[in-house]
Design an enzyme around this catalytic site. Structure first.
Site, PDB file in Angstrom:
ATOM      1  N   ALA A  67       0.871  -1.175   0.000  1.00  0.00           N
ATOM      2  CA  ALA A  67       0.000   0.000   0.000  1.00  0.00           C
ATOM      3  C   ALA A  67       0.907   1.224   0.000  1.00  0.00           C
ATOM      4  O   ALA A  67       2.080   1.153   0.413  1.00  0.00           O
ATOM      5  CB  ALA A  67      -0.897  -0.021   1.223  1.00  0.00           C
ATOM      6  N   GLU A 115      -0.604  -9.432  -0.565  1.00  0.00           N
ATOM      7  CA  GLU A 115      -2.028  -9.683  -0.277  1.00  0.00           C
ATOM      8  C   GLU A 115      -2.843  -9.701  -1.572  1.00  0.00           C
ATOM      9  O   GLU A 115      -3.754 -10.523  -1.740  1.00  0.00           O
ATOM     10  CB  GLU A 115      -2.536  -8.618   0.708  1.00  0.00           C
ATOM     11  CG  GLU A 115      -1.923  -8.817   2.092  1.00  0.00           C
ATOM     12  CD  GLU A 115      -2.058  -7.614   3.029  1.00  0.00           C
ATOM     13  OE1 GLU A 115      -1.851  -6.477   2.566  1.00  0.00           O
ATOM     14  OE2 GLU A 115      -2.366  -7.817   4.216  1.00  0.00           O
TER      15      GLU A 115
HETATM   16  C1  HXC Z   1       5.057   4.321  -1.353  1.00  0.00           C
HETATM   17  C2  HXC Z   1       6.938   3.354  -2.250  1.00  0.00           C
HETATM   18  C3  HXC Z   1       6.567   2.104  -1.731  1.00  0.00           C
HETATM   19  C4  HXC Z   1       5.338   2.011  -0.996  1.00  0.00           C
HETATM   20  C5  HXC Z   1       8.428   1.871  -2.779  1.00  0.00           C
HETATM   21  N1  HXC Z   1       8.084   3.176  -2.887  1.00  0.00           N
HETATM   22  N2  HXC Z   1       7.517   1.197  -2.076  1.00  0.00           N
HETATM   23  N3  HXC Z   1       6.177   4.461  -2.062  1.00  0.00           N
HETATM   24  N4  HXC Z   1       4.630   3.157  -0.826  1.00  0.00           N
HETATM   25  N5  HXC Z   1       4.892   0.862  -0.498  1.00  0.00           N
HETATM   26  C6  HXC Z   1       8.811   4.230  -3.576  1.00  0.00           C
HETATM   27  C7  HXC Z   1      10.059   4.649  -2.830  1.00  0.00           C
HETATM   28  O1  HXC Z   1       9.741   5.580  -1.809  1.00  0.00           O
HETATM   29  C8  HXC Z   1      10.884   5.264  -3.941  1.00  0.00           C
HETATM   30  O2  HXC Z   1      10.391   6.564  -4.201  1.00  0.00           O
HETATM   31  C9  HXC Z   1      10.539   4.388  -5.133  1.00  0.00           C
HETATM   32  O3  HXC Z   1       9.312   3.742  -4.830  1.00  0.00           O
HETATM   33  C10 HXC Z   1      11.586   3.302  -5.387  1.00  0.00           C
HETATM   34  O4  HXC Z   1      11.767   2.564  -4.195  1.00  0.00           O
HETATM   35  P1  HXC Z   1      13.174   2.372  -3.477  1.00  0.00           P
HETATM   36  O5  HXC Z   1      12.922   2.125  -2.042  1.00  0.00           O
HETATM   37  O6  HXC Z   1      14.119   3.487  -3.819  1.00  0.00           O
HETATM   38  O7  HXC Z   1      13.695   1.053  -4.209  1.00  0.00           O
HETATM   39  P2  HXC Z   1      14.679  -0.053  -3.608  1.00  0.00           P
HETATM   40  O8  HXC Z   1      15.802   0.578  -2.845  1.00  0.00           O
HETATM   41  O9  HXC Z   1      15.010  -0.941  -4.765  1.00  0.00           O
HETATM   42  O10 HXC Z   1      13.809  -0.869  -2.569  1.00  0.00           O
HETATM   43  C11 HXC Z   1      12.665  -1.623  -3.029  1.00  0.00           C
HETATM   44  C12 HXC Z   1      11.812  -2.015  -1.799  1.00  0.00           C
HETATM   45  C13 HXC Z   1      11.505  -0.777  -0.960  1.00  0.00           C
HETATM   46  C14 HXC Z   1      12.580  -3.040  -0.955  1.00  0.00           C
HETATM   47  C15 HXC Z   1      10.555  -2.685  -2.344  1.00  0.00           C
HETATM   48  O11 HXC Z   1      10.970   0.216  -1.843  1.00  0.00           O
HETATM   49  C16 HXC Z   1      10.516  -1.024   0.134  1.00  0.00           C
HETATM   50  O12 HXC Z   1      10.863  -1.606   1.165  1.00  0.00           O
HETATM   51  N6  HXC Z   1       9.267  -0.595  -0.074  1.00  0.00           N
HETATM   52  C17 HXC Z   1       8.234  -0.659   0.960  1.00  0.00           C
HETATM   53  C18 HXC Z   1       7.770  -2.064   1.115  1.00  0.00           C
HETATM   54  C19 HXC Z   1       6.714  -2.166   2.228  1.00  0.00           C
HETATM   55  O13 HXC Z   1       6.996  -1.866   3.384  1.00  0.00           O
HETATM   56  N7  HXC Z   1       5.499  -2.571   1.860  1.00  0.00           N
HETATM   57  C20 HXC Z   1       4.409  -2.689   2.802  1.00  0.00           C
HETATM   58  C21 HXC Z   1       3.671  -1.402   2.874  1.00  0.00           C
HETATM   59  S1  HXC Z   1       2.376  -1.436   4.098  1.00  0.00           S
HETATM   60  P3  HXC Z   1      11.417   7.778  -4.462  1.00  0.00           P
HETATM   61  O14 HXC Z   1      10.507   8.973  -4.567  1.00  0.00           O
HETATM   62  O15 HXC Z   1      12.363   7.798  -3.340  1.00  0.00           O
HETATM   63  O16 HXC Z   1      12.056   7.420  -5.776  1.00  0.00           O
HETATM   64  C22 HXC Z   1       1.151  -2.256   3.344  1.00  0.00           C
HETATM   65  C23 HXC Z   1      -0.109  -2.369   4.174  1.00  0.00           C
HETATM   66  C24 HXC Z   1      -1.254  -2.919   3.362  1.00  0.00           C
HETATM   67  O17 HXC Z   1       1.246  -2.707   2.257  1.00  0.00           O
HETATM   68  C25 HXC Z   1      -2.571  -2.783   4.113  1.00  0.00           C
HETATM   69  C26 HXC Z   1      -3.107  -1.410   4.179  1.00  0.00           C
HETATM   70  C27 HXC Z   1      -4.436  -1.295   4.839  1.00  0.00           C
END
Ligand code: HXC
Length: 259
Positions: A67, A115
């Site tokens: 998300a 999910e």
């Molecule tokens: C918003 C995101 C994002 C996310 C990545 N980005 N995931 N933005 N929400 N979930 C954005 C980053 O901020 C970045 O923006 C760009 O995408 C590229 O990502 P990087 O982090 O620079 O890439 P990398 O270093 O290769 O790492 C990839 C990654 C990492 C490991 C996937 O992005 C990451 O850990 N993402 C979050 C994963 C996560 O925690 N997902 C769960 C979310 S909570 P910029 O502007 O810097 O280029 C969830 C809850 C669901 O899903 C239920 C809700 C009710």
């Protein structure tokens, strides 16, 4: 219909591809994207030519990285609950869809992305795909059904390990745990997905619908009730032209021709 965050493309033979199209943020699901998926499902369900849905992510790095954290961080409790409930509802629609749904996971499938994939009937993954529920690192539990669907798919001990640690699984490990059906090289994922889709849509449409209902609904029922449901659906299939054609084709030693 114009979409901002998804692409919806008919491919062939009633197979439609839905691409989450926010590659700059690794296809993170914001509210607007979920709304567009919901609207796309309205359209697909209303169109009797829809036979199967493929879901994938734009680019070669991510299916969906979760998300949208930037959008979520602003929410208060009630808004967060509403966001979770809305997402849960959209994902549930995939499980209850009247057609098969296949996830083509082409990179990160994390949090809401994992999910989303788990709400699809089958998961075909690229060799570089990664699965996980890393919400613990954001100080939250899963919110689009991860704690429940993962438990049903891989069992309680592994679910708790993945949720407690936020550990990310590679494609092969995910397949070993029963999350992934098949792994393909990234460049052939779409072709292989399409091959499987065309094979499935060549089968009896009525049977596909009945099978999906039986498996999706039956798993949450007590076994006796689920088996009664199976008998009912089995009986129902005998009023369909596909049963007549399928059995006639077998006895006439020819391939069935399902309409
Ligand atoms: C918003 C995101 C994002 C996310 C990545 N980005 N995931 N933005 N929400 N979930 C954005 C980053 O901020 C970045 O923006 C760009 O995408 C590229 O990502 P990087 O982090 O620079 O890439 P990398 O270093 O290769 O790492 C990839 C990654 C990492 C490991 C996937 O992005 C990451 O850990 N993402 C979050 C994963 C996560 O925690 N997902 C769960 C979310 S909570 P910029 O502007 O810097 O280029 C969830 C809850 C669901 O899903 C239920 C809700 C009710």
């Amino acid at each position: 219909m114009r979409y901002q965050h998804i692409l919806l493309e008919p491919i062939e033979a009633g197979v439609v591809r839905l691409t989450i199209n926010r590659p700059k943020v690794l296809n993170a699901l914001n509210r607007a994207t979920l709304e567009e998926i919901d609207q796309a499902l309205d359209l697909l369900e209303a169109n009797k030519n829809t036979r199967l849905l493929l879901i994938t992510g734009a680019g070669d790095k991510a299916f969906v990285a979760g998300a949208d954290i930037e959008e979520m961080r602003q929410l208060n409790s009630l808004e967060a609950k509403a966001f979770s409930a809305f997402g849960l509802g959209v994902l549930r629609r995939l499980e209850n869809a009247t057609f098969p749904v296949i996830a083509l996971v082409n990179g990160f499938a994390l949090g809401g992305g994992c999910e989303l994939a788990m709400s699809c009937d089958l998961i075909l993954a690229s060799d570089n795909s990664k699965f996980g529920q890393p919400e613990i690192n954001l100080g939250i539990p899963p919110g689009f059904g991860g704690s429940q669907r993962l438990t049903r798919l891989v069992g309680r001990p592994m679910t708790l390990e993945l949720l407690y640690t936020g550990r990310i699984l590679g494609a092969e490990e995910a397949q070993r745990f029963g999350l992934v059906n098949h792994i393909f090289p990234q460049e052939s994922l779409m072709t292989k997905g399409m091959e499987m889709a065309l094979d499935i849509v060549s089968k009896s449409r009525t049977s596909l619908q009945l099978i999906k209902q039986l498996v999706q609904r039956g798993q949450d029922l007590p076994l006796d009730n689920a088996c009664i449901m199976e008998s009912d659906q089995f009986g129902l299939s005998f009023s369909s032209p596909d049963q007549t054609e399928g059995m006639a084709a077998f006895l006439e030693k020819r391939a069935p021709n399902f309409n």
